[in-house]
Write a protein that holds these residues in place. Sequence first.
Motif, PDB file in Angstrom:
ATOM      1  N   LEU A  24      22.787 -21.885  41.387  1.00 40.48           N
ATOM      2  CA  LEU A  24      22.282 -20.756  40.605  1.00 40.48           C
ATOM      3  C   LEU A  24      20.885 -20.355  41.074  1.00 40.48           C
ATOM      4  N   GLU A  25      20.014 -21.335  41.257  1.00 41.47           N
ATOM      5  CA  GLU A  25      18.661 -21.049  41.728  1.00 41.47           C
ATOM      6  C   GLU A  25      18.687 -20.419  43.111  1.00 41.47           C
ATOM      7  N   ASN A  26      19.574 -20.894  43.972  1.00 47.33           N
ATOM      8  CA  ASN A  26      19.694 -20.343  45.318  1.00 47.33           C
ATOM      9  C   ASN A  26      20.119 -18.870  45.258  1.00 47.33           C
ATOM     10  N   GLU A  27      21.059 -18.556  44.382  1.00 48.11           N
ATOM     11  CA  GLU A  27      21.523 -17.175  44.235  1.00 48.11           C
ATOM     12  C   GLU A  27      20.388 -16.273  43.734  1.00 48.11           C
ATOM     13  N   ILE A  28      19.611 -16.764  42.807  1.00 46.12           N
ATOM     14  CA  ILE A  28      18.472 -15.997  42.301  1.00 46.12           C
ATOM     15  C   ILE A  28      17.478 -15.731  43.424  1.00 46.12           C
ATOM     16  N   LEU A  29      17.185 -16.744  44.221  1.00 45.82           N
ATOM     17  CA  LEU A  29      16.243 -16.577  45.332  1.00 45.82           C
ATOM     18  C   LEU A  29      16.766 -15.608  46.384  1.00 45.82           C
ATOM     19  N   LYS A  30      18.064 -15.648  46.657  1.00 46.71           N
ATOM     20  CA  LYS A  30      18.659 -14.703  47.613  1.00 46.71           C
ATOM     21  C   LYS A  30      18.494 -13.272  47.130  1.00 46.71           C
ATOM     22  N   ARG A  31      18.763 -13.065  45.850  1.00 43.84           N
ATOM     23  CA  ARG A  31      18.633 -11.712  45.289  1.00 43.84           C
ATOM     24  C   ARG A  31      17.183 -11.242  45.305  1.00 43.84           C
ATOM     25  N   ALA A  32      16.265 -12.135  44.991  1.00 47.59           N
ATOM     26  CA  ALA A  32      14.852 -11.781  45.005  1.00 47.59           C
ATOM     27  C   ALA A  32      14.403 -11.438  46.423  1.00 47.59           C
ATOM     28  N   ALA A  33      14.843 -12.221  47.396  1.00 44.36           N
ATOM     29  CA  ALA A  33      14.476 -11.956  48.791  1.00 44.36           C
ATOM     30  C   ALA A  33      15.029 -10.616  49.245  1.00 44.36           C
ATOM     31  N   ALA A  34      16.255 -10.301  48.863  1.00 45.80           N
ATOM     32  CA  ALA A  34      16.844  -9.019  49.231  1.00 45.80           C
ATOM     33  C   ALA A  34      16.068  -7.872  48.597  1.00 45.80           C
TER      34      ALA A  34
END
Length: 56
Positions: free
Chosen positions: A36-46
Motif C-alpha cells: 500500500l505504501e509503495n502504491e502511494i509513493l508511486k502515485r505521488a512520484a507520478a
Amino acid sequence: MRQADRDEGIRNDGGLTTAEKKELTELRRKTRQLELENEILKRAAACFTRENVLPK
C-alpha cells in the motif's frame, strides 16, 4: 491435539506451529502495508513528475 503436538515438536507432518502461524500472519500484514505504501509513493512520484514536466 495435532496443533499441540506440533508446538511441542512431537508431530512433524509439515504443518505450522502456533508461533509460525503467528509469524506468517504478521509478515503477510506487513507485506500488505508495504504494498500500500509503495502504491502511494508511486502515485505521488507520478504526480510530481507531471507537475515538473509541464510548462508553467
